[in-house]
Design an enzyme around this catalytic site. Structure first.
Site, short mmCIF file in Angstrom:
data_model
loop_
_atom_site.label_atom_id
_atom_site.label_comp_id
_atom_site.label_asym_id
_atom_site.label_seq_id
_atom_site.Cartn_x
_atom_site.Cartn_y
_atom_site.Cartn_z
N VAL A 77 1.15 -1.17 -0.01
CA VAL A 77 -0.29 -0.10 0.14
C VAL A 77 0.88 1.35 0.04
CG1 VAL A 77 -1.81 1.27 1.16
CG2 VAL A 77 -1.99 -1.01 1.15
N PRO A 125 10.91 0.60 8.97
CA PRO A 125 12.17 -0.38 9.21
C PRO A 125 12.33 -1.15 7.82
CG PRO A 125 10.56 -0.51 11.05
CD PRO A 125 10.00 0.33 10.06
N ASP A 173 -6.93 2.24 5.55
CA ASP A 173 -7.87 1.24 6.26
C ASP A 173 -8.57 1.79 7.39
OD1 ASP A 173 -7.79 -0.89 4.46
OD2 ASP A 173 -5.95 -1.64 5.28
#
Lengths: 274, 274
Positions: B28, B48, B113
């Site tokens: 995404v 990360p 989301d």
């Protein structure tokens, strides 16, 4: 500029319950009012009543959430609690003042006809219920955006808006039946919804009613399958059969040509016989 | 809700030289990076490196303006001078923290989301050079948005992107020749450009080169007319003639049917004669 660059970031901005200030009352302003009302904004309009366009007046007289001040823009106090500002006035100096104030206060702003004073642009738009489409030429040609909009509108699947409403409802019902955010259930839900959307036609989806949705969930979701509309005993597709039978003219022409050929040959041969 | 409501405000957000922070490195996030690079944003990516999606990695290795920090989001200091924030991480609590900080600082934010944490949504998109199209179902069905996007893409006029580039150039040249903001000249310019766009086909506009533009301005604008491509001695439309002659099959079928009819009648009559 990156190899991808030269465009804009197209967005669906959320304005439900947000406060939008519109400065100006001409036809451009009336278009702006319509655009933000479509997104359920609370609108404040500031403009002297002697310059009101009939379309703008109609919005003020209609059942809309608009606060109207019959005067010129009054300064920074007019920007208190404002989430978005749209100006459409002829006074370039005043426009620049409003833009600077907005930038200081970090309020997104669009000044009609002055691209440098815009955090965002508008485009040519199509609306069909929950379906919204925007066409942007990134300022190169509003007219071509318009022409492309019309072409898209002509080719849009019939009942797309209805289909989207029904699928939204089906999705909500499925989420009630198999709740939870993300995880295995979330993935299975998404896969099943994709299967429904790809195996049913747009016009079939548009016909889904409460009873059919329950049946689809019982016979489909619960059994990890997607029954076809026919298997579901769905109302016939013909309910929406506005599409003419394109084969018919072809058959007619072929038959007529055949008959014409036969007639000509017969006349020729019969004439020779005598 | 107003009678018009239930939608969003579709916008073309301007990001040239603006600073966008993206938190997250999955697929995404890679889509988000692509979207903002298309609008010439300066991107900072915080995530990360052990969770980097191959597509995200490809952007980091490419010729793009991306500053990368191999770590988790570090707090409010990461938001200094940031104009827009997009997060796409699985940590819901962290997402909410970022969203609250953005709201305090009045930085527009999209949390993937979590609709409540979004000032704006993304939609299904089409890009052809300067032409950008967004399809939004207002969260009802991303899959149907996708299906509609494909249908639109299939029916889009060929060379639309090229036509838009050329018309943008023609408009700029016209503005050089007849400068000034607004007024009578502005109106005449706009009317003439509309006439050109409506009387030339998209594929003809796409073929406009510098020489033809000069001729069009000399023979058209100066004489208050819009010569056709043929009058201009434009390169033939057939250069782009991918469209088959739709009349041909009809004529073929008609002729064959006529011949078949004649043959049948002749055989019948000749057989009877014996």
């Amino acid at each position: 500029m990156s190899p991808l660059g030269g465009g804009s970031l197209l967005l669906a901005w959320q304005l439900k319950g947000k406060h939008v200030l519109i400065v100006g009352g001409g036809d451009v302003a009336s278009g702006r009012i319509e655009s933000v009302l479509a997104a359920d904004a609370r609108v404040t309009l500031i403009t002297p009543s002697n310059g009101l366009h009939p379309l703008t007046k109609r919005f003020l007289d209609g059942p809309y959430s608009i606060t109207y001040h019959d005067r010129l823009f009054g300064g920074v106090q007019d920007l208190a609690n404002v989430d978005l500002v749209l100006t459409a006035i002829d006074d370039v100096a005043q426009s620049c003042v409003i833009c600077s104030l907005c930038r200081e206060l970090k309020i997104p702003v669009n000044v009609a006809d002055i691209p440098e004073s815009c955090d965002f642009y508008f485009g040519s738009q199509i609306r069909d219920g929950p379906l919204q489409i925007m066409i942007s030429t990134n300022g190169n040609s509003p007219k071509l955006a318009n022409i492309i909009r019309k072409k898209i509108e002509q080719n849009l699947p019939e009942h797309a808006g209805d289909a989207i409403i029904r699928v939204g409802e089906l999705r909500a019902k499925l989420k009630e039946r198999a709740p939870g955010v993300g995880g295995e259930t979330g993935k299975r839900r998404m896969r099943w919804m994709i299967d429904v959307c790809t195996s049913w036609e747009m016009e079939e989806l548009a016909l889904l009613d409460d009873q059919m949705m329950r049946k689809l969930l019982d016979d489909g979701w619960e059994k990890n399958a997607v029954p076809s509309p026919a298997e579901m005993g769905a109302r016939s597709r013909q309910m929406y059969s506005a599409t003419p039978n394109v084969a018919a003219p072809g058959i007619l022409v072929t038959t007529l040509s055949f008959v014409a050929g036969a007639a000509c040959a017969s006349l020729f041969l019969l004439a020779r016989r005598r």
